[in-house]
Each structure stands twice: as C-alpha cells, then as structure tokens.
Design a protein around this motif. Structure first.
Motif, PDB file in Angstrom:
ATOM      1  N   VAL A   3     -11.944  67.537  55.321  1.00 44.13           N
ATOM      2  CA  VAL A   3     -12.972  67.685  56.350  1.00 44.13           C
ATOM      3  C   VAL A   3     -13.589  69.078  56.318  1.00 44.13           C
ATOM      4  O   VAL A   3     -14.810  69.234  56.441  1.00 44.13           O
ATOM      5  CB  VAL A   3     -12.375  67.397  57.739  1.00 44.13           C
ATOM      6  N   TYR A   4     -12.754  70.119  56.135  1.00 45.09           N
ATOM      7  CA  TYR A   4     -13.301  71.484  56.148  1.00 45.09           C
ATOM      8  C   TYR A   4     -14.232  71.713  54.967  1.00 45.09           C
ATOM      9  O   TYR A   4     -15.198  72.494  55.058  1.00 45.09           O
ATOM     10  CB  TYR A   4     -12.175  72.522  56.163  1.00 45.09           C
ATOM     11  N   GLU A   5     -13.975  71.023  53.845  1.00 40.02           N
ATOM     12  CA  GLU A   5     -14.880  71.138  52.695  1.00 40.02           C
ATOM     13  C   GLU A   5     -16.213  70.446  53.001  1.00 40.02           C
ATOM     14  O   GLU A   5     -17.281  70.957  52.646  1.00 40.02           O
ATOM     15  CB  GLU A   5     -14.240  70.514  51.454  1.00 40.02           C
ATOM     16  N   GLU A   6     -16.150  69.288  53.656  1.00 43.70           N
ATOM     17  CA  GLU A   6     -17.370  68.601  54.054  1.00 43.70           C
ATOM     18  C   GLU A   6     -18.216  69.492  54.955  1.00 43.70           C
ATOM     19  O   GLU A   6     -19.435  69.596  54.779  1.00 43.70           O
ATOM     20  CB  GLU A   6     -17.025  67.301  54.791  1.00 43.70           C
ATOM     21  N   ILE A   7     -17.581  70.135  55.921  1.00 38.14           N
ATOM     22  CA  ILE A   7     -18.296  71.003  56.856  1.00 38.14           C
ATOM     23  C   ILE A   7     -18.939  72.177  56.120  1.00 38.14           C
ATOM     24  O   ILE A   7     -20.083  72.555  56.404  1.00 38.14           O
ATOM     25  CB  ILE A   7     -17.357  71.486  57.972  1.00 38.14           C
ATOM     26  N   MET A   8     -18.225  72.732  55.159  1.00 38.05           N
ATOM     27  CA  MET A   8     -18.768  73.855  54.389  1.00 38.05           C
ATOM     28  C   MET A   8     -19.999  73.429  53.602  1.00 38.05           C
ATOM     29  O   MET A   8     -21.038  74.103  53.612  1.00 38.05           O
ATOM     30  CB  MET A   8     -17.708  74.405  53.430  1.00 38.05           C
ATOM     31  N   TYR A 183     -30.143  55.366  67.509  1.00 37.03           N
ATOM     32  CA  TYR A 183     -28.913  55.269  66.718  1.00 37.03           C
ATOM     33  C   TYR A 183     -27.684  55.225  67.620  1.00 37.03           C
ATOM     34  O   TYR A 183     -26.773  54.427  67.420  1.00 37.03           O
ATOM     35  CB  TYR A 183     -28.784  56.466  65.764  1.00 37.03           C
ATOM     36  N   VAL A 184     -27.658  56.102  68.626  1.00 36.47           N
ATOM     37  CA  VAL A 184     -26.490  56.200  69.511  1.00 36.47           C
ATOM     38  C   VAL A 184     -26.331  54.927  70.343  1.00 36.47           C
ATOM     39  O   VAL A 184     -25.236  54.371  70.460  1.00 36.47           O
ATOM     40  CB  VAL A 184     -26.596  57.443  70.425  1.00 36.47           C
ATOM     41  N   THR A 185     -27.424  54.449  70.932  1.00 36.71           N
ATOM     42  CA  THR A 185     -27.333  53.225  71.736  1.00 36.71           C
ATOM     43  C   THR A 185     -27.028  52.014  70.864  1.00 36.71           C
ATOM     44  O   THR A 185     -26.526  51.002  71.352  1.00 36.71           O
ATOM     45  CB  THR A 185     -28.643  52.976  72.512  1.00 36.71           C
ATOM     46  N   GLY A 186     -27.324  52.131  69.563  1.00 39.40           N
ATOM     47  CA  GLY A 186     -27.001  51.055  68.634  1.00 39.40           C
ATOM     48  C   GLY A 186     -25.563  51.077  68.167  1.00 39.40           C
ATOM     49  O   GLY A 186     -25.157  50.236  67.353  1.00 39.40           O
ATOM     50  N   GLY A 187     -24.777  52.062  68.654  1.00 40.10           N
ATOM     51  CA  GLY A 187     -23.356  52.094  68.350  1.00 40.10           C
ATOM     52  C   GLY A 187     -22.933  53.068  67.275  1.00 40.10           C
ATOM     53  O   GLY A 187     -21.752  53.125  66.907  1.00 40.10           O
ATOM     54  N   VAL A 188     -23.861  53.853  66.737  1.00 42.78           N
ATOM     55  CA  VAL A 188     -23.511  54.814  65.687  1.00 42.78           C
ATOM     56  C   VAL A 188     -22.816  56.021  66.316  1.00 42.78           C
ATOM     57  O   VAL A 188     -23.292  56.580  67.309  1.00 42.78           O
ATOM     58  CB  VAL A 188     -24.761  55.282  64.913  1.00 42.78           C
ATOM     59  N   ARG A 189     -21.686  56.432  65.746  1.00 40.57           N
ATOM     60  CA  ARG A 189     -20.933  57.582  66.239  1.00 40.57           C
ATOM     61  C   ARG A 189     -20.509  58.476  65.072  1.00 40.57           C
ATOM     62  O   ARG A 189     -20.311  57.985  63.959  1.00 40.57           O
ATOM     63  CB  ARG A 189     -19.668  57.122  66.987  1.00 40.57           C
ATOM     64  N   LEU A 190     -20.382  59.763  65.350  1.00 39.45           N
ATOM     65  CA  LEU A 190     -19.917  60.720  64.354  1.00 39.45           C
ATOM     66  C   LEU A 190     -18.437  60.999  64.538  1.00 39.45           C
ATOM     67  O   LEU A 190     -17.930  60.977  65.667  1.00 39.45           O
ATOM     68  CB  LEU A 190     -20.701  62.026  64.456  1.00 39.45           C
ATOM     69  N   ASP A 191     -17.767  61.260  63.431  1.00 36.72           N
ATOM     70  CA  ASP A 191     -16.366  61.646  63.479  1.00 36.72           C
ATOM     71  C   ASP A 191     -16.224  62.929  64.309  1.00 36.72           C
ATOM     72  O   ASP A 191     -17.064  63.831  64.203  1.00 36.72           O
ATOM     73  CB  ASP A 191     -15.853  61.885  62.050  1.00 36.72           C
ATOM     74  N   PRO A 192     -15.185  63.057  65.153  1.00 38.38           N
ATOM     75  CA  PRO A 192     -15.003  64.262  65.974  1.00 38.38           C
ATOM     76  C   PRO A 192     -15.009  65.554  65.166  1.00 38.38           C
ATOM     77  O   PRO A 192     -15.505  66.587  65.635  1.00 38.38           O
ATOM     78  CB  PRO A 192     -13.642  64.027  66.641  1.00 38.38           C
ATOM     79  N   ALA A 193     -14.480  65.506  63.942  1.00 44.74           N
ATOM     80  CA  ALA A 193     -14.466  66.705  63.094  1.00 44.74           C
ATOM     81  C   ALA A 193     -15.886  67.121  62.725  1.00 44.74           C
ATOM     82  O   ALA A 193     -16.217  68.322  62.697  1.00 44.74           O
ATOM     83  CB  ALA A 193     -13.643  66.454  61.842  1.00 44.74           C
ATOM     84  N   LEU A 194     -16.747  66.132  62.444  1.00 46.92           N
ATOM     85  CA  LEU A 194     -18.141  66.442  62.126  1.00 46.92           C
ATOM     86  C   LEU A 194     -18.869  66.993  63.349  1.00 46.92           C
ATOM     87  O   LEU A 194     -19.702  67.891  63.231  1.00 46.92           O
ATOM     88  CB  LEU A 194     -18.858  65.189  61.615  1.00 46.92           C
ATOM     89  N   LEU A 195     -18.539  66.467  64.507  1.00 47.32           N
ATOM     90  CA  LEU A 195     -19.153  66.978  65.737  1.00 47.32           C
ATOM     91  C   LEU A 195     -18.808  68.445  65.943  1.00 47.32           C
ATOM     92  O   LEU A 195     -19.661  69.241  66.344  1.00 47.32           O
ATOM     93  CB  LEU A 195     -18.675  66.152  66.937  1.00 47.32           C
ATOM     94  N   SER A 196     -17.567  68.819  65.651  1.00 50.44           N
ATOM     95  CA  SER A 196     -17.183  70.227  65.787  1.00 50.44           C
ATOM     96  C   SER A 196     -17.926  71.098  64.790  1.00 50.44           C
ATOM     97  O   SER A 196     -18.138  72.292  65.016  1.00 50.44           O
ATOM     98  CB  SER A 196     -15.667  70.389  65.593  1.00 50.44           C
ATOM     99  N   GLY A 197     -18.359  70.507  63.666  1.00 49.71           N
ATOM    100  CA  GLY A 197     -19.096  71.267  62.656  1.00 49.71           C
ATOM    101  C   GLY A 197     -20.441  71.766  63.141  1.00 49.71           C
ATOM    102  O   GLY A 197     -21.001  72.712  62.573  1.00 49.71           O
ATOM    103  N   PHE A 198     -20.967  71.171  64.224  1.00 54.36           N
ATOM    104  CA  PHE A 198     -22.259  71.617  64.740  1.00 54.36           C
ATOM    105  C   PHE A 198     -22.193  73.044  65.285  1.00 54.36           C
ATOM    106  O   PHE A 198     -23.233  73.690  65.453  1.00 54.36           O
ATOM    107  CB  PHE A 198     -22.773  70.648  65.807  1.00 54.36           C
TER     108      PHE A 198
END
Length: 243
Positions: A3-8, A183-198
């Motif tokens: 996950v940390y590599e993805e964020i980088m 997208y959100v109302t259609g049910g799309v969600r981001l992994d919590p780790a990706l959310l922290s990447g913001f």
C-alpha cells in the motif's frame, strides 16, 4: 504491490499530472487513469482520479481567479452537470474502446484544422458555449476524462491565458463534483489506506498546480493556443493507439 508503494507512486503521478493539467488546462485523468488501472479496479480508479482532478480544479480557480468569465462559465458548466450525470451513469455499462478512438480522431482532426486555419475563432455565442459544455460533461462522465473537449471549445474561442485556465478549472469543478457524487451514490468506495493517501495527494496536486502556473506565465499569449493544441494532439493520439 504494498500500500505504501501505491501511495508513493500515486503521489508522484499526481504531481506530474497536476503540473501538466494546469499548463494545458486538461490532461490529469488521461494521464492517471491508464496507469492506475494497472493495480486498481476501474470504479476505484475513476473515483480516485475524479477527486484529485477536483482539487486541481480548485487550485486553478484560486491561482487564475482574475481570469474567470462568468457568462462563459455558466453557459459551459450548467449543461455539463446534467450530461456528466448521464455519462457517469453509463461509464461502467458500455464498451469504451470504439468511443475512445472516435474521440481521439476528433481531437487530432481539430488540431490539424486549426493548424491550417490559424485565424479560426469561435463566436462566444450562448448556443456554442452550451453545446461545448454539454459535450464536455458527457465525455467527462463516460470516460473519466473530458478536458480535451473542454480544451477544444475554449481554445477555439482563442481566450487569454488566465481566462482559459480559470474558466476550464471552474467548469471542471462543477462537472467533477457531479460525477464524484454519482460514483459514490452508485456504491463506489476507496480503500481506507488510499483515503489516507489524500493527506499527501492533495499537497502534491497543489505543488504541481503552482509549478504549472509559473509555466503558463512564461508562455507568450500569441503562442498559447498552439501550446494547448500540442497537448490535444498528443492525447488524441494516445486515445487512438491506446483507447
């Protein structure tokens, strides 16, 4: 990939895409989506890029706020809201390859047209602006991109640099807000780790926008439309070869 590599990787990609997106007025989604699809599902990719794009819209509005043309903004933006909803609703249900290539061919044709018609300039009539806004919103929703159509319409008006970038940012802000909600109302969600990447993605997008602003300031006004046309051509070529 950890996950940390993805964020980088996403952080570096965000920095580069925000720089180019501010310089050209578009391009963030076209740069980021194909790369992120390597390790993220399509729905998450579209939502993640839409949020990053949304922040870049804010930076463009703030950094070039003196250039916003409100009449042009409303004529483009309001139709774009409705058509982006339609496009984003269809984005995960229909084949994209043929439409992507058709869009790419259109962009290339536009660049060749203005290359041989250097004095071409669209009238800023309401009907022209509304049509451009509707197309921009639809393509933004259906492909996760749409700035190319926006750039075609706005560059055809041959606007001043600050007006072009600010108006493009304001229009995209309205359209991106709509498709993120869809997208959100259609049910799309981001992994919590990706959310922290913001916490890193957002500052990276701001740095890219600041660097892009410095670049825009150095480009002579009389050469700015040609500069934008180069990016339109390259991204059109990308859509044809790699839809």
């Amino acid at each position: 990939m950890a996950v940390y590599e993805e964020i980088m990787y996403i952080t570096l990609l965000t920095l580069l895409a925000s720089l180019i997106g501010t310089l050209a007025g578009f391009g963030i989604s076209t740069i980021m989506i194909p790369i992120l699809l390597v390790f993220l599902p399509l729905p998450q990719t579209l939502l993640l890029v839409a949020i990053i794009h949304w922040f870049n819209d804010i930076w463009k509005i703030i950094l070039f706020r003196e250039g916003i043309k409100w009449k042009l903004f409303l004529a483009f933006g309001l139709p774009g809201i409705f058509t982006s909803f339609l496009g984003s609703s269809l984005s995960l249900r229909i084949p994209r390859e043929i439409l992507s290539r058709a869009l790419g061919l259109f962009l290339i044709a536009y660049v060749l047209f203005i290359l041989f018609n250097r004095t071409f300039k669209l009238s800023q009539k309401l009907s022209v602006a509304v049509s451009g806004g509707a197309l921009t919103g639809f393509f933004a929703g259906i492909f996760g991109i749409g700035g190319e159509i926006n750039a075609v319409a706005l560059s055809a008006f041959n606007l001043e640099k600050a007006v072009y970038v600010a108006t493009a940012g304001a229009i995209s802000f309205m359209i991106d807000s709509t498709r993120i909600a869809t997208y959100v109302t259609g049910g799309v969600r981001l992994d919590p780790a990706l959310l922290s990447g913001f916490l890193i993605f957002v500052p990276a997008s701001l740095i890219g926008a600041l660097l892009g602003k410095k670049g825009v300031e150095k480009i002579p006004q009389e050469k700015f439309r040609n500069f934008v046309a180069i990016f339109i051509f390259l991204l059109g070529l990308k859509l044809v070869l790699f839809p």
